[in-house]
Write a protein that holds these residues in place. Sequence first.
Motif, short mmCIF file in Angstrom:
data_model
loop_
_atom_site.label_atom_id
_atom_site.label_comp_id
_atom_site.label_asym_id
_atom_site.label_seq_id
_atom_site.Cartn_x
_atom_site.Cartn_y
_atom_site.Cartn_z
N SER A 38 0.86 -1.18 0.00
CA SER A 38 0.00 0.00 0.00
C SER A 38 0.90 1.24 0.00
N ASN A 39 0.64 2.16 -0.93
CA ASN A 39 1.42 3.38 -1.03
C ASN A 39 0.53 4.59 -0.82
N GLY A 40 1.06 5.60 -0.14
CA GLY A 40 0.29 6.81 0.14
C GLY A 40 0.77 8.01 -0.65
N LEU A 41 0.17 9.13 -0.42
CA LEU A 41 0.32 10.47 -0.98
C LEU A 41 -0.93 10.78 -1.80
N TYR A 42 -1.46 11.96 -1.59
CA TYR A 42 -2.63 12.38 -2.36
C TYR A 42 -2.29 12.41 -3.85
N GLY A 43 -3.15 11.80 -4.64
CA GLY A 43 -2.95 11.75 -6.08
C GLY A 43 -1.99 10.68 -6.55
N ARG A 44 -1.35 9.96 -5.62
CA ARG A 44 -0.39 8.92 -6.00
C ARG A 44 -0.56 7.63 -5.22
N SER A 45 -1.63 7.50 -4.46
CA SER A 45 -1.83 6.30 -3.65
C SER A 45 -2.21 5.12 -4.53
N THR A 46 -1.59 3.98 -4.24
CA THR A 46 -1.86 2.76 -5.00
C THR A 46 -1.89 1.56 -4.07
N ILE A 47 -2.49 0.50 -4.58
CA ILE A 47 -2.35 -0.83 -3.98
C ILE A 47 -1.68 -1.68 -5.05
N ARG A 48 -0.63 -2.36 -4.67
CA ARG A 48 0.14 -3.14 -5.65
C ARG A 48 0.28 -4.59 -5.21
N LEU A 50 3.08 -7.42 -5.67
CA LEU A 50 4.48 -7.54 -6.05
C LEU A 50 4.88 -9.00 -6.16
N ASP A 51 5.80 -9.28 -7.05
CA ASP A 51 6.38 -10.62 -7.13
C ASP A 51 7.22 -10.82 -5.87
N PRO A 52 6.90 -11.82 -5.05
CA PRO A 52 7.63 -11.99 -3.79
C PRO A 52 9.10 -12.38 -3.97
N ASP A 53 9.48 -12.84 -5.15
CA ASP A 53 10.87 -13.24 -5.38
C ASP A 53 11.73 -12.12 -5.93
N THR A 54 11.10 -11.11 -6.57
CA THR A 54 11.87 -10.04 -7.21
C THR A 54 11.45 -8.64 -6.78
N ALA A 55 10.27 -8.52 -6.17
CA ALA A 55 9.65 -7.24 -5.80
C ALA A 55 9.20 -6.44 -7.02
N ASP A 56 9.17 -7.06 -8.19
CA ASP A 56 8.63 -6.39 -9.38
C ASP A 56 7.12 -6.22 -9.23
N VAL A 57 6.59 -5.12 -9.75
CA VAL A 57 5.15 -4.86 -9.68
C VAL A 57 4.44 -5.74 -10.70
N ILE A 58 3.54 -6.58 -10.22
CA ILE A 58 2.72 -7.43 -11.10
C ILE A 58 1.46 -6.69 -11.50
N LYS A 59 0.84 -6.00 -10.53
CA LYS A 59 -0.38 -5.25 -10.79
C LYS A 59 -0.42 -4.05 -9.85
N SER A 60 -0.93 -2.93 -10.36
CA SER A 60 -1.07 -1.73 -9.55
C SER A 60 -2.44 -1.12 -9.80
N VAL A 61 -3.13 -0.76 -8.72
CA VAL A 61 -4.45 -0.13 -8.83
C VAL A 61 -4.38 1.22 -8.14
N ASP A 62 -4.73 2.28 -8.88
CA ASP A 62 -4.73 3.63 -8.32
C ASP A 62 -5.93 3.84 -7.42
N MET A 63 -5.71 4.54 -6.33
CA MET A 63 -6.81 4.95 -5.47
C MET A 63 -7.29 6.33 -5.95
N SER A 64 -8.49 6.72 -5.55
CA SER A 64 -9.00 8.05 -5.90
C SER A 64 -8.01 9.11 -5.45
N LYS A 65 -7.86 10.16 -6.23
CA LYS A 65 -6.86 11.20 -5.96
C LYS A 65 -7.07 11.91 -4.63
N GLU A 66 -8.31 11.92 -4.10
CA GLU A 66 -8.56 12.59 -2.83
C GLU A 66 -8.24 11.71 -1.62
#
Length: 91
Positions: A38-48, A50-66
Amino acid sequence: ATVTLNDGVKYEIVEKFDHDHKAFVQGLTYAHDTLWESNGLYGRSTIRILDPDTADVIKSVDMSKELFGEGMAYWQGKLYQITWKSQRGFI
């Protein structure tokens, strides 16, 4: 009672991964071979996912900007996400 470093849990770093330095990580949880972030900051928050072996992002979903994404936990088969100040949570 006084707590000292000698009372702490000992650990060993066994591996390090490169990570998105722009991500403001607020929550990290692992369940069923999936690493959730889970990542924070207004306008940049996401839920991702990650590949547990490499930490590469497999999927990312943006949260509402507010919304400012905060902590995340996996409990009883569900992922719980909370936000900062807006008093909202998601399951």
